[in-house]
Design a protein around this motif. Structure first.
Motif, PDB file in Angstrom:
ATOM      1  N   THR A   1       0.831  -1.219   0.000  1.00  0.00           N
ATOM      2  CA  THR A   1       0.000   0.000   0.000  1.00  0.00           C
ATOM      3  C   THR A   1       0.859   1.260   0.000  1.00  0.00           C
ATOM      4  OG1 THR A   1      -0.250  -0.123   2.421  1.00  0.00           O
ATOM      5  CG2 THR A   1      -1.998  -1.088   1.087  1.00  0.00           C
TER       6      THR A   1
ATOM      7  N   GLN B   1       2.171   1.620  -3.573  1.00  0.00           N
ATOM      8  CA  GLN B   1       1.061   1.993  -4.465  1.00  0.00           C
ATOM      9  C   GLN B   1       0.705   3.455  -4.274  1.00  0.00           C
ATOM     10  OE1 GLN B   1      -2.374  -0.533  -3.885  1.00  0.00           O
ATOM     11  NE2 GLN B   1      -1.872  -1.778  -5.666  1.00  0.00           N
ATOM     12  N   ARG B   2       0.629   3.837  -3.039  1.00  0.00           N
ATOM     13  CA  ARG B   2       0.267   5.199  -2.709  1.00  0.00           C
ATOM     14  C   ARG B   2       1.260   6.200  -3.303  1.00  0.00           C
ATOM     15  NH1 ARG B   2      -3.249   9.192  -1.104  1.00  0.00           N
ATOM     16  NH2 ARG B   2      -1.952  10.857  -0.327  1.00  0.00           N
TER      17      ARG B   2
ATOM     18  N   ILE C   1      -7.948 -11.032  -1.611  1.00  0.00           N
ATOM     19  CA  ILE C   1      -8.957 -10.018  -1.945  1.00  0.00           C
ATOM     20  C   ILE C   1      -8.351  -8.658  -2.262  1.00  0.00           C
ATOM     21  CG2 ILE C   1     -10.673 -11.181  -0.486  1.00  0.00           C
ATOM     22  CD1 ILE C   1     -10.546  -8.531   1.231  1.00  0.00           C
TER      23      ILE C   1
ATOM     24  N   THR D   1      -5.764  -5.985  -4.263  1.00  0.00           N
ATOM     25  CA  THR D   1      -5.327  -5.815  -5.651  1.00  0.00           C
ATOM     26  C   THR D   1      -3.955  -5.157  -5.664  1.00  0.00           C
ATOM     27  OG1 THR D   1      -7.634  -5.459  -6.309  1.00  0.00           O
ATOM     28  CG2 THR D   1      -5.911  -4.830  -7.886  1.00  0.00           C
TER      29      THR D   1
ATOM     30  N   GLN E   1     -13.640  -5.426   3.355  1.00  0.00           N
ATOM     31  CA  GLN E   1     -14.193  -4.820   2.146  1.00  0.00           C
ATOM     32  C   GLN E   1     -13.512  -3.492   1.856  1.00  0.00           C
ATOM     33  OE1 GLN E   1     -16.265  -6.460   0.164  1.00  0.00           O
ATOM     34  NE2 GLN E   1     -16.042  -8.126   1.639  1.00  0.00           N
TER      35      GLN E   1
ATOM     36  N   LEU F   1     -10.441  -2.709   2.610  1.00  0.00           N
ATOM     37  CA  LEU F   1      -9.100  -3.001   2.099  1.00  0.00           C
ATOM     38  C   LEU F   1      -9.178  -3.361   0.616  1.00  0.00           C
ATOM     39  CD1 LEU F   1      -6.096  -3.484   2.548  1.00  0.00           C
ATOM     40  CD2 LEU F   1      -6.633  -5.829   3.224  1.00  0.00           C
ATOM     41  N   ARG F   2     -10.180  -4.129   0.323  1.00  0.00           N
ATOM     42  CA  ARG F   2     -10.405  -4.541  -1.053  1.00  0.00           C
ATOM     43  C   ARG F   2     -10.649  -3.329  -1.956  1.00  0.00           C
ATOM     44  NH1 ARG F   2     -15.177  -8.665  -2.727  1.00  0.00           N
ATOM     45  NH2 ARG F   2     -15.014  -8.291  -4.963  1.00  0.00           N
TER      46      ARG F   2
ATOM     47  N   LEU G   1      -9.974  -0.190  -1.293  1.00  0.00           N
ATOM     48  CA  LEU G   1      -8.820   0.709  -1.261  1.00  0.00           C
ATOM     49  C   LEU G   1      -7.722   0.268  -2.218  1.00  0.00           C
ATOM     50  CD1 LEU G   1      -7.492   2.263   2.002  1.00  0.00           C
ATOM     51  CD2 LEU G   1      -5.861   1.229   0.437  1.00  0.00           C
ATOM     52  N   THR G   2      -7.372  -1.014  -2.173  1.00  0.00           N
ATOM     53  CA  THR G   2      -6.285  -1.475  -3.049  1.00  0.00           C
ATOM     54  C   THR G   2      -6.722  -1.502  -4.509  1.00  0.00           C
ATOM     55  OG1 THR G   2      -6.852  -3.795  -2.586  1.00  0.00           O
ATOM     56  CG2 THR G   2      -5.102  -2.818  -1.267  1.00  0.00           C
ATOM     57  N   GLU G   3      -7.972  -1.856  -4.735  1.00  0.00           N
ATOM     58  CA  GLU G   3      -8.445  -1.911  -6.120  1.00  0.00           C
ATOM     59  C   GLU G   3      -8.445  -0.517  -6.735  1.00  0.00           C
ATOM     60  OE1 GLU G   3     -11.974  -4.216  -6.786  1.00  0.00           O
ATOM     61  OE2 GLU G   3     -12.430  -3.130  -8.622  1.00  0.00           O
TER      62      GLU G   3
ATOM     63  N   GLN H   1      -6.669   2.135  -5.681  1.00  0.00           N
ATOM     64  CA  GLN H   1      -5.285   2.606  -5.767  1.00  0.00           C
ATOM     65  C   GLN H   1      -4.611   2.033  -7.013  1.00  0.00           C
ATOM     66  OE1 GLN H   1      -3.059   1.649  -2.215  1.00  0.00           O
ATOM     67  NE2 GLN H   1      -3.226   3.733  -1.437  1.00  0.00           N
ATOM     68  N   ARG H   2      -4.834   0.773  -7.195  1.00  0.00           N
ATOM     69  CA  ARG H   2      -4.242   0.077  -8.324  1.00  0.00           C
ATOM     70  C   ARG H   2      -4.685   0.719  -9.646  1.00  0.00           C
ATOM     71  NH1 ARG H   2      -0.492  -3.138 -10.793  1.00  0.00           N
ATOM     72  NH2 ARG H   2      -1.441  -3.928 -12.680  1.00  0.00           N
TER      73      ARG H   2
ATOM     74  N   ILE I   1      -6.379   7.963  -2.562  1.00  0.00           N
ATOM     75  CA  ILE I   1      -7.218   7.956  -1.371  1.00  0.00           C
ATOM     76  C   ILE I   1      -6.471   8.711  -0.284  1.00  0.00           C
ATOM     77  CG2 ILE I   1      -8.289   6.456   0.378  1.00  0.00           C
ATOM     78  CD1 ILE I   1      -8.274   4.345  -2.006  1.00  0.00           C
TER      79      ILE I   1
ATOM     80  N   ILE J   1      -1.554   0.204   6.981  1.00  0.00           N
ATOM     81  CA  ILE J   1      -1.636   0.400   5.537  1.00  0.00           C
ATOM     82  C   ILE J   1      -1.535   1.889   5.207  1.00  0.00           C
ATOM     83  CG2 ILE J   1      -3.014  -1.662   5.192  1.00  0.00           C
ATOM     84  CD1 ILE J   1      -5.469   0.091   4.864  1.00  0.00           C
ATOM     85  N   THR J   2      -1.309   2.180   3.934  1.00  0.00           N
ATOM     86  CA  THR J   2      -1.217   3.572   3.482  1.00  0.00           C
ATOM     87  C   THR J   2      -2.282   3.813   2.436  1.00  0.00           C
ATOM     88  OG1 THR J   2       1.181   3.499   3.792  1.00  0.00           O
ATOM     89  CG2 THR J   2       0.298   5.327   2.510  1.00  0.00           C
TER      90      THR J   2
END
Lengths: 349, 349
Positions: free
Chosen positions: A249, A252-253, A275, A277, B243, B245-246, B248-250, B252-253, B258, B276-277
């Motif tokens: 993260t 990515q950030r 879950i 990405t 959810q 986290l899911r 957020l990463t999706e 960001q990707r 965010i 996490i960031t």
DNA sequence: CTGAAAGCGCTTACAG
DNA sequence: CTGAAAGCGCTTACAG
């Protein structure tokens, strides 16, 4: 028919059917000292009346409680659910109940937690130590799940081999410069994993400990991992999914693409690895197998106290068993980015 | 002096000191029927010999085991460590041990798990049901931790209030269009949280269930959440940290920032929310308080069986208690991005 | 194949 | 304030 804690006793069954309690006991325990017909009749009646044997009566008579303790100094360990589930299942299969012992993360309270379990009459216990804590003077059989390099260990995952697996995977993809990330210098588990990673000769590695000392050195803050990456690493291999999530993260950030710009791997295969990405490449241990072995060895020691090594602090006198780990390949790893390493080094200034 | 499971018995202490076992028992239990000097002498000797009372003997005599069961149909529930720790602590304070009961996620096995605990002689149990499972015909006191809207509930977090808290927080920051994300339509907990979110009138919300049906509808895949966001939402409020986290990463990707482009909130304050960031804004429940109440009510029922409601399936006849949740504000929320909503809608094509 | 009896270790009325 | 005795519910030698 409802299961019942204050239902009929053995004597009640015996009386109703007109036999002795000894016969009822023998029939129900299936030791075969009773004729088949009578045994069947007794079982039927017991079912009908909803008979549930008193565990206290049995325990007092047999000297065994049928319960083992599960001690985790740090219940907040993210692996706890997996461990607890695996141990509970293996113990249930073996006919044992599982009493939990927690020391709320405080090492000093571990002894108290263990003491409480002993007072409750456990027949043995499974201990998963953390941070090099040792199991001391427990007067009952103990199975320890830690690392092969921990003295007194009974069974564990092959953390070294797991580290090797990850490193080989990265090397096979073409990575050469890999940043290793640990969280706790004292952890045997983490050190074994790192040693395994370093053992793969194709890789040039460097280890970064994201622990208190790192923070104190003032290297914390959002960008520092990203800065470290500019030194030319194409992959980050961490000792835990938590550290991997953190790295993933944070990068990515800061605009890094995973796995295109950098590959990231974790350890333990926690529930959320698939879950996120990109989904996280990780290494899983066969908890069911480890728990099964721990319970098996423990039960053997309970039934045959000679298996307890008197000289060595009551730990089990069984060969230490090591269970292989498995690489779970997911989207967070890919061939290294095509780029000029020296160019990246130049960016440091 | 080592704690010992097969050490001296009461009779041994009595004999050594030259008194009756009754007196030793009374002295050790501190019921005060023994002179202070003698009691002190007995206690000293008991300590010296490392006396540990036999739980089996006591249980058989008193009719109580001093153990309660903790039943979680899904031990893989990420909240399990928190719950287990809180319950273990509260139970220990109250003098009880905790036996774990797991049904490995299968609803049908829940009854078996409960049955096993009853067979082991628990004095009562704490059940955290999942997915609308009901506690049936258990012939011992049961405290249920679920939601206020669940029949038979004993104590729970105010999930509705927690949802309100999140929604108010987003509204106060200036958000108006919020995407609500759930994972399981059957979950009372999730529905209560969502209802709380929807109750904040400043917000225009829409609910997306990321469950099997959603996958079957072919809407899965990396981009769809991102696409959904283009409809003009400035924030995503989920019913769980998983959810969040899911999401957020999706996002960001896919290049979203965010919280600059979109705010994201979770629920439960899992251990990784702050590593996490960006760190995740979440809502925490006061587990210690909830566990404390559950154990308190349960102990009362164990000591006074009249508290068990005979008509209503043996659930506890105590007022249902609700514990407030707390918002933990972190970096994943910020004022809404300054942008023309219609412009984003246009991008859909 | 079945039963009478003892006893696991405690606690609790009941006497003294 | 202290003790003798009973009994919680089971299982296990031991007889028959």
């Amino acid at each position: 028919m409802t299961t019942s804690r204050s239902g009929p006793k053995l004597a009640k069954i015996a009386e109703t059917i007109g036999v002795s309690t000894a016969t009822v006991s023998n029939a129900l325990s299936g030791k075969g000292r009773v004729s088949d017909e009578l045994a069947a009749r007794i079982r039927r009646k017991a079912d009908e009346l909803g008979y549930v044997a008193s565990s206290a009566g049995r325990a007092l008579r047999t000297g065994r409680s049928g319960v083992i303790g599960l001690v985790l100094p740090d219940i907040a360990n993210p692996l706890f659910p997996q461990i607890a589930q695996a141990i509970e299942h293996a113990a249930t299969q073996a006919g044992y109940g599982v009493l939990i012992g927690d020391s709320r993360g405080e090492i000093g309270m571990q002894t108290e937690a263990i003491g409480r379990l002993v007072e409750r009459g456990v027949d043995g216990m499974v201990v998963v130590p953390r941070r090099g804590t040792r199991v001391i003077d427990i007067d009952c059989p103990v199975a320890v799940i830690d690392t092969p390099s921990t003295p007194g260990n009974t069974v564990s995952a092959d953390h070294f081999g797991g580290g090797e697996l990850v490193a080989r995977h990265l090397a096979a993809l073409g990575h050469r410069r890999v940043l290793l990330v640990g969280a706790n210098r004292e952890s045997n588990v983490q050190n074994d994993r790192l040693a395994g990673m370093r053992s793969v000769s194709e890789l040039r590695t460097e280890t970064l400990w994201l622990d208190e000392r790192w923070y104190e050195a003032g290297q914390g803050g959002t960008l520092s991992l990203a800065e470290k990456m500019r030194e030319g690493f194409t992959a980050i291999a961490t000792v835990s999914d938590m550290q991997a999530l953190r790295a993933l993260t944070e990068l990515q950030r800061n605009g890094w693409r995973i796995p295109e710009d950098v590959s990231v791997t974790g350890f333990d295969d926690l529930p959320w690895t698939s879950i996120i990405t990109p989904s996280l490449t990780s290494v899983r241990m066969d908890m069911a197998r480890i728990a099964g072995i721990a319970i098996e060895v423990l039960c053997a020691a309970i039934l045959d106290p000679a298996k307890i090594d008197q000289t060595d602090r009551k730990t089990l006198r069984a060969p230490i068993q090591t269970v292989a780990m498995t690489l779970v390949e997911r989207n967070s790893t890919a061939p290294p980015p095509i780029r000029d390493e020296t160019a990246f080094k130049g960016e440091l200034a």
